[in-house]
Design a protein around this motif. Structure first.
Motif, PDB file in Angstrom:
ATOM      1  N   TYR A   1      -4.435   3.348   2.814  1.00 44.47           N
ATOM      2  CA  TYR A   1      -4.204   3.022   4.220  1.00 44.47           C
ATOM      3  C   TYR A   1      -3.021   2.060   4.363  1.00 44.47           C
ATOM      4  O   TYR A   1      -2.966   1.014   3.723  1.00 44.47           O
ATOM      5  CB  TYR A   1      -5.470   2.384   4.815  1.00 44.47           C
TER       6      TYR A   1
ATOM      7  N   SER B   1       0.841  -1.214   0.000  1.00 43.55           N
ATOM      8  CA  SER B   1       0.000   0.000   0.000  1.00 43.55           C
ATOM      9  C   SER B   1       0.865   1.249   0.000  1.00 43.55           C
ATOM     10  O   SER B   1       0.569   2.220  -0.698  1.00 43.55           O
ATOM     11  CB  SER B   1      -0.914   0.008   1.230  1.00 43.55           C
TER      12      SER B   1
ATOM     13  N   ASP C   1      -4.140  -2.572  -5.331  1.00 42.18           N
ATOM     14  CA  ASP C   1      -3.629  -3.021  -4.024  1.00 42.18           C
ATOM     15  C   ASP C   1      -4.455  -4.231  -3.601  1.00 42.18           C
ATOM     16  O   ASP C   1      -5.658  -4.281  -3.842  1.00 42.18           O
ATOM     17  CB  ASP C   1      -3.800  -1.884  -3.007  1.00 42.18           C
TER      18      ASP C   1
HETATM   19 MG   LIG Z   1      -1.736  -2.885   2.536  1.00 39.78          MG
END
Ligand SMILES: [Mg+2]
Ligand SMILES: Nc1nc2c(ncn2[C@@H]2O[C@H](COP(=O)(O)OP(=O)(O)OP(=O)(O)O)[C@@H](O)[C@H]2O)c(=O)[nH]1
Length: 601
Positions: free
Chosen positions: A318, A306, A346
């Protein structure tokens, strides 16, 4: 905490906007029986974790010993991270900063799988080890209290229940804790559905026959089992003298299956929506009618996926040092050096020893990986066992059906190089000191623990605690009832906890779960060999080394993505041309002019 968690250290984190989702569902539900096809078994009341509503549960970590010491250290680090990751967001925040959290209390114990055929069907560990764990637990109880025990291996339902009885605490195994974390961290509808599905699949495999306090047999967790069948055991249509109707086990399994089907139909809806969105994305947005390409970023949990996507796309996904911070697929657009726009996706992180059923529960999220044009595999290069992480990820990708071609074409990225540089040589020395010391001390420790009738377990407990935690405890007076009595009780009840009985009673769809222990035993005993082999094998060379935090290597990564997509496009184009020319070469009746030319020649 900081020094031991070398591979997950970081400072960057952002806060989620979402409210907390599920309570700690597995334990709550395992401590109250699965309720009549309950609409929401996550809401089961009476969770052992609800003692302090604002505090995350306090886990006592039991790490079975592994060889060599570096392997043990990596697994212990991961276990501690897992234990500290079990926390729900409240008001959109995790209440505590991950790195401010105290190291969970923990102990390294003898691992029966290191010695062939020593795993016990009833308690996994030998009685000496169970006694040792209990001694630590009692000592901790008198101080701060413990909500549950996390044993970092995969236990069968029978082993889990027996350990719970002996230790007097809920016991979570590796899969159980990971599912708890899934449930605690899920906050979108899709993630919640998938996390509950994973919990349900796990729960189905955990239905063991238990004896209630009043002596009655039933299924579920000890103590609080409700009467689920008016007819009771044995009335389930076996033979002509049996009454009609379901056995308790069948009834509970049916309820689980009903809930599972309900969840699957809801997940199917989410999948359909995703598929429509994907198709729309492919049509618009790309150059030269190519459609918008998707690049899925995959990797072990906490590798920095991320953070990397945020850095590449200048967004704020996040990220957190807690494991499984991301549970649902997110897409971010990025413009490559050639000017081409692509989407980075992601995904949920992977982890070792996760049964394939749990991976499948996250199938709709993982579809983004299957549908992606290109994969980027992020590896945390600070992880001492990064090769293991690497092969775990490859294995899961194969399991979910990623083609060999896509795997071959995958870009491997080593992340967190800033940390390696920052560490320098000094820390390495410190760590190897730690491992070496640990190895020596622990071999003494386990030799004593191995004995089935040990006189003074308290001394050994102290050794392990001082070594790993910097604390010492006195648990020498903590053994009630005596080990001999416990052993006798377990032996007496052996028949009541038989897995074989369960399997003959109903379908065998969960054989997988029952064989996990055996697999784990085989794997663990091979770990030494694997470690040795990996030393002799050539190290994998990544395509690029980056730091998602400092931005080093990111431009190079974008260029590689650009190049790979271009090669893919060119190949597709040439395949089209070849395909077309094949159509052109199809047989057609000779024309007159052709024949005349041939005759002249
Ligand atoms: Mg992540
Ligand atoms: N030092 C350092 N830390 C990093 C780097 N990239 C990520 N991190 C940290 O590593 C931790 C995990 O990062 P995430 O981006 O949440 O990792 P993830 O792979 O998405 O993890 P999951 O979603 O849990 O699977 C965070 O605390 C990040 O700040 C890096 O390049 N250097």
């Amino acid at each position: 905490m900081l020094r031991i968690l070398t591979w997950s250290r970081s400072s960057l984190r952002s806060r989620s906007q979402f409210a907390p989702s599920s309570p700690f569902s597995i334990l709550s539900s395992s401590y109250s029986t699965f309720n009549k096809g309950s609409e929401d078994n996550q809401s089961a009341a009476g969770s052992v974790f609800s003692r302090y509503p604002s505090d995350p549960p306090r886990l006592f970590v039991v790490q079975p010993r592994l060889r060599p010491a570096t392997f043990l250290q990596a697994k212990l680090n991961e276990a501690l991270c897992l234990a500290n990751s079990l926390e729900e967001q409240r008001d959109g925040y995790f209440h505590s900063d991950f790195f401010d959290k105290e190291l969970p209390p923990h102990v390294v114990v003898q691992n029966p799988s290191l010695k062939s055929a020593k795993i016990r069907a009833d308690t996994y560990f030998g009685p000496g080890t169970v006694e040792n764990i209990k001694c630590h637990l009692n000592a901790l109880e008198s101080k701060d209290g413990v909500d549950a025990v996390f044993v970092n291996i995969i236990l069968s339902g029978v082993q889990q229940r027996n350990l719970e009885r002996i230790l007097g605490k809920p016991v979570l195994d590796r899969v159980g804790l990971i599912i708890e974390i899934f449930n605690a961290h899920a906050h979108t509808k899709e993630a919640k559905l998938q996390a509950e599905l994973a919990a349900l699949m796990y729960k189905k495999s955990r239905l063991v026959r238990v004896r209630r306090l009043d002596g009655r047999n039933t299924f579920g967790a000890s103590g609080e089992v409700e009467v689920v069948s008016a007819r009771g055991r044995g009335s389930g249509g076996r033979g002509f003298i049996s009454g009609a109707g379901e056995t308790e086990l069948q009834l509970q399994r049916r309820r689980i299956l009903e809930r599972r089907n309900h969840l699957l139909s809801q997940i199917e809806e989410v999948r359909r929506t995703r598929a429509v969105q994907r198709a729309a994305r492919k049509k618009r947005g790309g150059l030269d009618g190519r459609g918008l390409a998707t690049v899925a970023v995959v990797g072990y949990t906490n590798a920095g996926k991320s953070t990397l996507i945020s850095a590449l796309s200048d967004s704020n996904l996040y990220s957190d040092a807690r494991l499984f911070a991301t549970l649902d697929a997110r897409l971010k657009s990025v413009v490559l050096p050639s000017g081409r726009k692509v989407l980075l996706s992601d995904t949920v992180g992977f982890i070792s020893d996760l049964p394939v059923q749990l991976v499948e529960a996250f199938h709709s999220t993982l579809e983004e990986v299957l549908e992606a044009n290109l994969l980027v595999h992020v590896i945390d290069c600070t992880a001492p066992n990064r090769d293991e992480h690497r092969s775990t990820v490859l294995q899961v990708l194969q399991q979910i059906g990623v083609s060999e071609e896509k795997l071959q074409n995958m870009i491997e990225v080593w992340n967190k190089i800033d940390y390696e540089e920052e560490m320098g040589a000094g820390e390495d020395v410190e760590m190897s000191d730690f491992s070496a010391a640990e190895d020596v001390e622990m071999s003494d420790f386990s030799a004593a623990e191995d004995g089935e009738t040990k006189d003074s377990p308290g001394e050994d407990c102290d050794v392990a605690f001082e070594l790993l935690d910097g604390k010492s405890v006195d648990g020498s007076d903590a053994l009630k009832p005596s080990l001999g009595e416990l052993q006798q009780t377990m032996d007496d009840k052996q028949d009541d906890y038989s897995d074989g009985w369960l399997l003959s009673e109903d379908d065998t769809a969960d054989d997988y779960w029952n064989t996990l222990n055996e697999q784990q035993q085989a794997e663990t005993s091979n770990e030494c060999k694997v470690e040795k082999d990996s030393e002799s094998q050539p190290q994998h060379v990544p395509h690029v080394k980056v730091s998602a935090l400092t931005g080093v290597g990111l431009q190079e990564l974008l260029e590689i993505i650009d190049e790979k997509l271009k090669v893919q496009d060119d190949r597709l184009k040439s395949e089209k041309v070849v395909g077309n020319s094949y159509i052109d070469r199809k047989w057609r009746p000779p024309r007159k002019e052709d024949e005349e030319v041939a005759v002249e020649q």
